[in-house]
Design a protein around this motif. Sequence first.
Motif, PDB file in Angstrom:
ATOM      1  N   UNK A   1      -1.067   0.252  -7.547  1.00  0.00           N
ATOM      2  CA  UNK A   1      -2.268  -0.059  -6.786  1.00  0.00           C
ATOM      3  C   UNK A   1      -1.993  -1.283  -5.929  1.00  0.00           C
ATOM      4  N   UNK A   2      -2.310  -1.178  -4.652  1.00  0.00           N
ATOM      5  CA  UNK A   2      -2.064  -2.282  -3.729  1.00  0.00           C
ATOM      6  C   UNK A   2      -3.365  -2.662  -3.029  1.00  0.00           C
ATOM      7  N   UNK A   3      -3.563  -3.950  -2.852  1.00  0.00           N
ATOM      8  CA  UNK A   3      -4.727  -4.459  -2.130  1.00  0.00           C
ATOM      9  C   UNK A   3      -4.257  -5.455  -1.096  1.00  0.00           C
ATOM     10  N   UNK A   4      -5.064  -5.703  -0.087  1.00  0.00           N
ATOM     11  CA  UNK A   4      -4.668  -6.609   0.989  1.00  0.00           C
ATOM     12  C   UNK A   4      -5.869  -7.392   1.495  1.00  0.00           C
ATOM     13  N   UNK A   5      -5.572  -8.493   2.135  1.00  0.00           N
ATOM     14  CA  UNK A   5      -6.588  -9.302   2.801  1.00  0.00           C
ATOM     15  C   UNK A   5      -6.002  -9.814   4.108  1.00  0.00           C
ATOM     16  N   UNK A   6      -6.875 -10.178   5.022  1.00  0.00           N
ATOM     17  CA  UNK A   6      -6.425 -10.712   6.304  1.00  0.00           C
ATOM     18  C   UNK A   6      -6.264 -12.223   6.203  1.00  0.00           C
TER      19      UNK A   6
ATOM     20  N   UNK B   1      -9.649   1.280   2.738  1.00  0.00           N
ATOM     21  CA  UNK B   1      -9.962   0.993   1.336  1.00  0.00           C
ATOM     22  C   UNK B   1      -9.000  -0.040   0.737  1.00  0.00           C
ATOM     23  N   UNK B   2      -7.836  -0.245   1.391  1.00  0.00           N
ATOM     24  CA  UNK B   2      -6.901  -1.272   0.942  1.00  0.00           C
ATOM     25  C   UNK B   2      -7.575  -2.638   0.956  1.00  0.00           C
ATOM     26  N   UNK B   3      -8.493  -2.842   1.892  1.00  0.00           N
ATOM     27  CA  UNK B   3      -9.195  -4.124   2.018  1.00  0.00           C
ATOM     28  C   UNK B   3     -10.418  -4.211   1.113  1.00  0.00           C
ATOM     29  N   UNK B   4     -10.771  -3.115   0.462  1.00  0.00           N
ATOM     30  CA  UNK B   4     -12.000  -3.065  -0.336  1.00  0.00           C
ATOM     31  C   UNK B   4     -11.681  -2.844  -1.809  1.00  0.00           C
ATOM     32  N   UNK B   5     -10.876  -3.726  -2.352  1.00  0.00           N
ATOM     33  CA  UNK B   5     -10.539  -3.637  -3.769  1.00  0.00           C
ATOM     34  C   UNK B   5      -9.212  -2.998  -4.061  1.00  0.00           C
ATOM     35  N   UNK B   6      -8.606  -2.356  -3.049  1.00  0.00           N
ATOM     36  CA  UNK B   6      -7.279  -1.789  -3.246  1.00  0.00           C
ATOM     37  C   UNK B   6      -7.270  -0.285  -3.394  1.00  0.00           C
TER      38      UNK B   6
ATOM     39  N   UNK C   1      -1.392   7.258   0.359  1.00  0.00           N
ATOM     40  CA  UNK C   1      -2.381   7.088  -0.718  1.00  0.00           C
ATOM     41  C   UNK C   1      -2.345   8.251  -1.703  1.00  0.00           C
ATOM     42  N   UNK C   2      -2.587   7.939  -2.985  1.00  0.00           N
ATOM     43  CA  UNK C   2      -2.825   8.991  -3.971  1.00  0.00           C
ATOM     44  C   UNK C   2      -4.231   8.856  -4.546  1.00  0.00           C
ATOM     45  N   UNK C   3      -5.034   8.049  -3.872  1.00  0.00           N
ATOM     46  CA  UNK C   3      -6.486   8.119  -3.984  1.00  0.00           C
ATOM     47  C   UNK C   3      -6.971   8.590  -2.636  1.00  0.00           C
ATOM     48  N   UNK C   4      -8.221   8.983  -2.572  1.00  0.00           N
ATOM     49  CA  UNK C   4      -8.743   9.395  -1.284  1.00  0.00           C
ATOM     50  C   UNK C   4      -8.909   8.158  -0.412  1.00  0.00           C
ATOM     51  N   UNK C   5      -8.132   8.014   0.627  1.00  0.00           N
ATOM     52  CA  UNK C   5      -8.226   6.812   1.457  1.00  0.00           C
ATOM     53  C   UNK C   5      -9.516   6.767   2.241  1.00  0.00           C
ATOM     54  N   UNK C   6      -9.980   7.919   2.656  1.00  0.00           N
ATOM     55  CA  UNK C   6     -11.235   8.027   3.395  1.00  0.00           C
ATOM     56  C   UNK C   6     -11.872   9.357   3.022  1.00  0.00           C
TER      57      UNK C   6
ATOM     58  N   UNK D   1      -0.019  -3.567   9.726  1.00  0.00           N
ATOM     59  CA  UNK D   1      -1.412  -3.409  10.139  1.00  0.00           C
ATOM     60  C   UNK D   1      -1.806  -1.947  10.292  1.00  0.00           C
ATOM     61  N   UNK D   2      -0.839  -1.081  10.632  1.00  0.00           N
ATOM     62  CA  UNK D   2      -1.164   0.338  10.827  1.00  0.00           C
ATOM     63  C   UNK D   2      -1.755   0.949   9.562  1.00  0.00           C
ATOM     64  N   UNK D   3      -1.192   0.596   8.397  1.00  0.00           N
ATOM     65  CA  UNK D   3      -1.686   1.166   7.141  1.00  0.00           C
ATOM     66  C   UNK D   3      -3.089   0.652   6.820  1.00  0.00           C
ATOM     67  N   UNK D   4      -3.331  -0.594   7.130  1.00  0.00           N
ATOM     68  CA  UNK D   4      -4.664  -1.145   6.878  1.00  0.00           C
ATOM     69  C   UNK D   4      -5.699  -0.465   7.760  1.00  0.00           C
TER      70      UNK D   4
END
Length: 758
Positions: free
Chosen positions: A144-149, A180-185, A237-242, A172-175
């Motif tokens: 599980x990966x998460x990111x912030x700006x 969802x990477x920015x919303x808890x990972x 992603x192996x969760x639903x990204x969108x 930045x392309x993946x974000x």
Amino acid sequence: MAAEYDDDLWEVPEVESCEEYAQAGDGVGEQEADAARECGTDGFDDGQPVGYEADELDCKLLEHFGGKIVRKDLTSLMKRGANVPTFVLEYLLGMYCSTDDDDAIREGLDRIRRILSENYVRPDESERIKSKIRESGQFTIIDKVSARLDEYSDLYVAQFTNLNIEPFVMPADYVRDYTKILQGGIWCIMRIAYNRADVEEDDFGDDVFGDERPKKKSSKKKRTPADSPFSVMSLTPIQMPNLDLEGLIEQRQYFSRDEWMDVLLRSAGYEPNVLTERERLHFIERMVPLVERNYNLCELGPRGTGKSHIYKEVSPYAILLSGGQTTTANLFGRMNARGEARLGLVSHWDCVTFDEVAGMRFKDVRAVQILKDYMASGSFARDRDQINADASMVFEGNINDSVANVLKTTHLFDPFPPEFNDDSAFFDRIHYYLPGWEIPKMRSDLLTEHYGLITDCLSEFCKEMRRRDCTHLIDRYFRLNSDFNKRDEIGVRKTFSGLAKLLFPDQKMEKEDVRWLLEYSIEGRRRVKEQLKIMAGVEFIDVNLGYLDAENPGDMRVIGVPEQSSDTLIPDGPLMPGQVFGVGKSLGGEFAVYKLENKAVAGEGKFSHEGIGNSRPVKDSVEAAHRLFVENASRVARGMHVGSKDFLLYFNDLQSKGLSDEVSLAEFVGLCSAACNKPVLDAMVVPGALRISGTIDDIRGLEDIMRVAKNAGAKRVLLPTSSIQDMQMVSPELVSGVSPVFYFPGDYVGAAQKALGL
């Protein structure tokens, strides 16, 4: 370095939609499947799917939700050997086993086992994986990966949950593609590269051999994520990204109401065919806190009914507090803190569930008040700020007796700890009381073996639907009646909205659909009101919640609760001679109803009692009643031979409020009833303290006496005529429900005669 690496264990399909994931999974080659079998399962369950027969609903799901569904028996099969989140496991199953071909399913299971064995990062193997990335140059992992700006460096900074490496730069392309990477990972498959320096310096060798190369000046600059040797080569992603919410809602039209309910239940792991319609609706109600903002649900019932399953296994946006224990800072954030430390659980999660409410404890006495404030308004004060949050609150616990027995002695919120137990303001904020005693205990046939939406799809659907509102759909056809106050209306509308969002996400509801959900919503709120009436009486006397037809206002329906019945503390029919109900203030200060059971047997005029213990005031009061009875029995009724009988009293504290010394007049009546073998009038309750001097104390707290009597089922109350004036101050509803039977003040003999109908 261009060394060989194990990245080919998992060839990530470069696709952008769930449908393409399914196609990639369904197209597993025979050569890859053989290789997967050869690599072994490394501890994973190597069982194969059992025999399975698809029904009509399975076929519909395969047709309309390809790539978003999974066979739930496969989830159970894989879960036995793979300690990974259910929503991740089901997503992989949705990718590779979303088919009805047995061979393709076996190949898909083998491939998933191989992926999890080789590429899933376990926290205790973090250093081994780091080393493998370094030695191989690049390697593919599941984490599980998460990111912030980082606005100062204008970079997205990421970190893993299990792989313990310093923060690194996320392209930045993946974000942009997977917000969802920015919303808890997000759980994903990532190819990580390790960038090693081309030249490694040997300072010791230079000193010994005199290398004249110019020394590289050491930099004292602080390291940043941009300096990390780890970089992202690819991410899938192996969760639903969108979630395409509109596309999912559009598919609802192909399912009937009952079919769609079954889809939701199977998606949560339940088999609807073994449940009644009412039981199915109870299971759906458990999902409402996930789909409705700031919703307060209480479910109390027997153990083993799966109360916490939805919040623990189905949604990654819900948190379960085992044992119900937490702190004010954990729940609402730290005082005077900054950043994320300033935010508590209610700000980070969609749903906070207190498991085992009997264990809820707060060291901070203000915590309950803050919780009440939040449950009412969705906001709370911390330091100088007013903070808003959307988390729903769920309270779960056990009832250790039958509901009928509980209601005979107390209210249905009794399992809550003392901090809450009599706080009517707290319980008034509960929007729905789910009757857990109506839900069957979990057994094998309750777990489905059919297709359902993958858990991640269901949880994302619930999260996205939180933004919508369906409360207004009630007003198309119905109006709420005059017994509703504002909190009642909010509770019913929120419950209705949540159920409508789950069952009718397209908002296409017929009149009978609205009526169905409205009646269910009113029932749960009325259950709350009924308990509040027991606690606080007149303040919550308006419990007859119902609705009117907008087109025909004369058609009004009042909704009851099934557990209401005539089986109250005080029955309508006659009692056995010697039995009488008294009402008075307990030694602890609360009004309560007591059952005094007297029995006359052949003897010598002795008097004994049980149920009083060592309470001197209570013992003195009943012995005073017996002494006056011996002296005045002949005045009550002729032919009573007091001296030839022994009298036995059992003092029954029905409501567990503590004993009372204010029911001695009732004991005098009970002794007279036993002696003359004549029952007291039906459904009568007797207040009043009879003293050894032969006087009766003035009746105080008449409205409380009437309220407690009515709640216990009394239809009559024995009162002195001096209480007539006080009756003017009693609520008309109470007076109409409990009829007074009057006697002259101080005339305890006359009072007994009135009570016995002599």
